[in-house]
Design a protein around this motif. Structure first.
Motif, short mmCIF file in Angstrom:
data_model
loop_
_atom_site.label_atom_id
_atom_site.label_comp_id
_atom_site.label_asym_id
_atom_site.label_seq_id
_atom_site.Cartn_x
_atom_site.Cartn_y
_atom_site.Cartn_z
N UNK A 226 0.82 -1.21 0.00
CA UNK A 226 0.00 0.00 0.00
C UNK A 226 0.86 1.27 0.00
N UNK A 227 1.89 1.30 0.83
CA UNK A 227 2.70 2.54 0.84
C UNK A 227 3.42 2.72 -0.50
N UNK A 228 3.76 1.63 -1.15
CA UNK A 228 4.37 1.76 -2.48
C UNK A 228 3.32 2.21 -3.51
N UNK A 229 2.14 1.60 -3.47
CA UNK A 229 1.08 1.95 -4.42
C UNK A 229 0.68 3.42 -4.27
N UNK A 230 0.79 3.92 -3.06
CA UNK A 230 0.42 5.33 -2.81
C UNK A 230 1.54 6.30 -3.16
N UNK A 231 2.65 5.78 -3.68
CA UNK A 231 3.74 6.65 -4.12
C UNK A 231 4.53 7.25 -2.97
N UNK A 262 8.65 -3.97 -5.17
CA UNK A 262 9.41 -2.83 -5.67
C UNK A 262 9.47 -2.88 -7.20
N UNK A 263 9.68 -4.08 -7.74
CA UNK A 263 9.75 -4.21 -9.20
C UNK A 263 8.40 -3.84 -9.81
#
Ligand code: MRU
Length: 350
Positions: A226-231, A262-263
């Motif tokens: 989620x934190x990655x998807x949220x940029x 991450x990829x």
């Protein structure tokens, strides 16, 4: 840095190793004084001292503790005791290559000093263990200098487990980049994965970053996507317990998932690693022995049962991330980029 030494030697050859008992953090900062090899073995086994480089330093000091009282002037008798000490310490944990690297280095030292009186060899063993510690601090600092160049002012980076000062002599590997970036005046923020089941991220990384004044936000492992998807994350840095010749690497369980995420989200994924964790004798990751730990770590971690009695549990402590997920390794000699099989050997083959 405001964090006390993870491990150090106190006094002369008749002294002792002092280490932070990491099983008690973050509630209590208590030191354990280790006077014999059995206590050092137990400290490694139950993770009072943990993290690949710190395990290596502990093992080197454990070798000193094991043989300093061996009462002989016969080199062969002494060498046999050194060999037994190495074999014993090597059984403490299987995955981090630093343990085996350190005991082998101590054995090779003893071999090279066979012409000296045993009393002098013992002294040189202590000096070597302290050298291993000092070299580790220097390697971590250099990793930090290289890693900090990747971090921009205002960035948020994510890390998993604790590849921090607590896992090394000083600075850490992954965290070294954060500490140096801060010294350079960059405003940086870190997401720390909690890291089930033993919570090295929550208990140790969050604690040491707080101590050092680095802004840190704790998330549970299942929030990373989620934190990655949220940029919210511009980069990932993790440590490694063992890097094989093709660039596959073992690290704390959960690292593989972070790498795949991450990829998927196009976020660079770095592995901060000193040369003492690189095992070019092993061709690829499937050969790395993976430690399995007791079920209670999952079913009743930290004293509270959270699963039904008798349930089956699988508890591998590490996973292996294939090299295709790695953007680059951050080493004390600089970045190692793909193709890793060629470039790791070029940089560390000698
Ligand atoms: O089981 P641990 O706490 O020893 O696992 C530690 C890790 O997986 C670290 O990321 C690794 O050893 C690198 S430490 C610089």
């Amino acid at each position: 840095m405001t964090i006390p030494n993870t491990i150090e030697w106190v006094g002369e050859l008749d002294g002792y190793a002092r280490l932070i008992d990491q099983t008690l953090l973050p509630l209590e900062l208590r030191f354990l004084d280790v006077h014999d090899v059995e206590t050092m073995w137990e400290a490694i086994k139950v993770l009072r001292v943990r993290g690949a480089p710190a395990i290596g330093i502990a093992a080197a000091m454990g070798m000193v503790l094991a043989v300093r009282n061996v009462n002989t002037e016969d080199f062969e008798t002494f060498r046999a005791a050194v060999e037994r000490a190495a074999q014993y310490l090597n059984t403490a944990r299987p995955t981090a290559v630093n343990l085996f690297w350190a005991t082998r280095r101590m054995q090779q030292l003893v071999e090279s000093l066979r012409e000296l009186p045993v009393s002098q060899i013992k002294q040189r063993m202590l000096e070597e263990a302290i050298t291993i510690l000092e070299e580790d601090a220097a390697m971590c600092r250099a990793i930090g200098e290289h890693g900090a160049q990747l971090i921009r002012d205002g960035d948020s980076w994510l890390t998993h487990c604790n590849a921090g000062a607590l896992a090394t002599a000083r600075w850490g590997t992954a965290t070294a980049a954060f500490y140096v970036a801060r010294e350079q005046g960059k405003r940086i923020h870190v997401y720390a994965d909690e890291t089930r089941p033993l919570l090295q991220g929550a208990r140790l990384t969050a604690w040491e970053l707080q101590q050092a004044g680095v802004p840190v936000t704790l998330i549970t492992d299942n929030m990373a996507a989620t934190v990655m998807a949220q940029g919210r994350v511009q980069g990932v840095i993790v440590g490694a317990d063992r890097v094989t010749a093709n660039g596959d690497f073992a690290n704390k369980i959960g690292t593989l998932g972070v790498a795949i995420l991450a990829k998927e989200f196009g976020i660079p994924f770095y592995v901060a690693v000193p040369s003492s964790s690189i095992d070019l004798s092993m061709p690829s990751g499937e050969h790395i022995p993976i430690e399995e730990r007791k079920p209670e770590e999952v079913t009743e971690g930290f004293g509270r049962r959270t699963a039904p009695l008798g349930v089956n549990v699988y508890n591998p402590a590490f996973d292996v991330t294939p090299h295709r997920y790695v953007t680059a390794f951050i080493t004390e000699r600089g970045l190692v980029c793909p193709p890793f099989d060629v470039n790791l050997r070029r940089m560390f083959g000698a």
